[in-house]
Design a protein around this motif. Sequence first.
Motif, mmCIF file in Angstrom:
data_model
loop_
_atom_site.group_PDB
_atom_site.id
_atom_site.type_symbol
_atom_site.label_atom_id
_atom_site.label_comp_id
_atom_site.label_asym_id
_atom_site.label_seq_id
_atom_site.Cartn_x
_atom_site.Cartn_y
_atom_site.Cartn_z
ATOM 1 N N ARG A 26 0.877 -1.202 -0.076
ATOM 2 C CA ARG A 26 0.191 0.059 0.036
ATOM 3 C C ARG A 26 0.853 1.353 -0.056
ATOM 4 O O ARG A 26 1.937 1.251 0.508
ATOM 5 N N LEU A 27 0.293 2.387 -0.592
ATOM 6 C CA LEU A 27 1.246 3.452 -0.889
ATOM 7 C C LEU A 27 0.389 4.909 -0.692
ATOM 8 O O LEU A 27 -0.628 4.899 -1.456
ATOM 9 N N TYR A 28 0.730 5.611 0.187
ATOM 10 C CA TYR A 28 0.131 7.141 -0.042
ATOM 11 C C TYR A 28 1.159 8.120 -0.356
ATOM 12 O O TYR A 28 2.255 8.015 0.083
ATOM 13 N N ILE A 29 0.699 9.179 -1.098
ATOM 14 C CA ILE A 29 1.665 10.184 -1.445
ATOM 15 C C ILE A 29 1.252 11.601 -1.125
ATOM 16 O O ILE A 29 -0.005 11.805 -1.485
ATOM 17 N N GLN B 173 -2.759 10.949 -1.155
ATOM 18 C CA GLN B 173 -3.864 10.036 -1.753
ATOM 19 C C GLN B 173 -3.341 8.681 -1.838
ATOM 20 O O GLN B 173 -1.931 8.410 -1.830
ATOM 21 N N GLU B 174 -3.945 7.651 -1.890
ATOM 22 C CA GLU B 174 -3.557 6.215 -1.967
ATOM 23 C C GLU B 174 -3.400 5.990 -3.579
ATOM 24 O O GLU B 174 -4.291 6.387 -4.266
ATOM 25 N N TYR B 175 -2.413 5.156 -3.674
ATOM 26 C CA TYR B 175 -2.337 4.666 -5.136
ATOM 27 C C TYR B 175 -3.257 3.528 -5.244
ATOM 28 O O TYR B 175 -3.477 2.671 -4.361
ATOM 29 N N SER B 176 -3.767 3.490 -6.502
ATOM 30 C CA SER B 176 -4.709 2.345 -6.753
ATOM 31 C C SER B 176 -3.806 1.201 -6.971
ATOM 32 O O SER B 176 -2.728 1.237 -7.074
ATOM 33 N N VAL C 184 -4.922 7.635 -6.729
ATOM 34 C CA VAL C 184 -4.110 7.799 -7.909
ATOM 35 C C VAL C 184 -4.069 6.619 -8.876
ATOM 36 O O VAL C 184 -4.074 5.502 -8.499
ATOM 37 N N ARG C 185 -4.426 7.202 -10.280
ATOM 38 C CA ARG C 185 -4.605 6.170 -11.119
ATOM 39 C C ARG C 185 -3.403 5.814 -11.918
ATOM 40 O O ARG C 185 -2.279 6.524 -11.721
ATOM 41 N N LEU C 186 -3.455 4.789 -12.659
ATOM 42 C CA LEU C 186 -2.234 4.222 -13.419
ATOM 43 C C LEU C 186 -1.609 5.413 -14.251
ATOM 44 O O LEU C 186 -0.306 5.404 -14.145
ATOM 45 N N GLU C 187 -2.399 6.058 -15.049
ATOM 46 C CA GLU C 187 -1.810 7.129 -15.917
ATOM 47 C C GLU C 187 -0.843 8.275 -15.017
ATOM 48 O O GLU C 187 0.001 8.914 -15.764
ATOM 49 N N LYS D 258 -3.013 13.198 -9.711
ATOM 50 C CA LYS D 258 -4.487 13.706 -9.985
ATOM 51 C C LYS D 258 -5.334 12.705 -9.945
ATOM 52 O O LYS D 258 -4.932 11.506 -9.834
ATOM 53 N N THR D 259 -6.571 12.931 -9.621
ATOM 54 C CA THR D 259 -7.591 12.026 -9.393
ATOM 55 C C THR D 259 -8.498 11.966 -10.562
ATOM 56 O O THR D 259 -8.658 13.025 -11.189
ATOM 57 N N PRO D 260 -9.486 11.321 -10.686
ATOM 58 C CA PRO D 260 -10.573 11.564 -11.713
ATOM 59 C C PRO D 260 -11.364 12.661 -11.909
ATOM 60 O O PRO D 260 -11.661 13.306 -12.695
#
Length: 277
Positions: free
Chosen positions: A113-116, A124-127, A245-248, A271-273
Amino acid sequence: MKAWVLWVVLLAGVGPARAQVPPAARELLSHMSKGARASRTGDWVTYRFHSGGERAYYWRIAVVGDEKDKLGRDAVWVEMEAGTHPAMKAPLAQMRMLVARENEQIRFDAITRLYIGGPFDRPQEYSQEALEHVVKQQEEEKRERQKEDATPAPPSERLPTGARPTVRSGKEARLMTLAGTVTAVPVEVVMKSTVIKRMWVSREIPLLHLAKTEIPGIAHTMEVAEYGIDAKPRMVLPPPNAPKVRLEYADAVFPSLTEAEEGAPAADSPKTPEDKP
């Protein structure tokens, strides 16, 4: 951080037979055997970086909790912060990650798990797919480095005989640091008569066991500023239903220090959606 745990890795990989221990590692082994311990929840250390300019930077790493990860392994929550104030007031960057433990050692290559967070972005947490991308990229970079290390340099790039760096260590002694006086062993990387890097390794410093590093050629120093065993979580985590956080955007980990100092968010900050028009 990889360079700073070099001697921890060295100590872990040296065999028990004294004849097999490199001379430069013997003093380190003797020093660490007098009371060094594995990292545990509550350990924290802050380092001060300075490269000859007017401004210094600080980096803090802390173990703030423990739990089982999604694979059922023992794991710990590790927080990292970077900023221009030793107490990390208004940090320029924050990271919180759940990493596995194995044989009492923290495995920074086993993140589940990862938050930045940055100076202009809420944490934000990484998906899952974004985290898997980052981990895969790190593994590929590690394989590339190992491949490069194993590939002989072309004749034009090879150092002449007698011009290869050597490592030497001194005797255990008391060292004055910003965090107080500690017992440490000096270790030097030397090219002929020139010291390329000088480090002081101390069993008294938690986590990295590193008290100080100097690179004389560029006037760079990294020195322990504070340390302790009472770390608490400091990152304010987002709610469970917050966008991740999304893949892109997975590669956009931190805004640059330059942009953060100038008061402008990095162009590629996570960024988020909701950020998309």
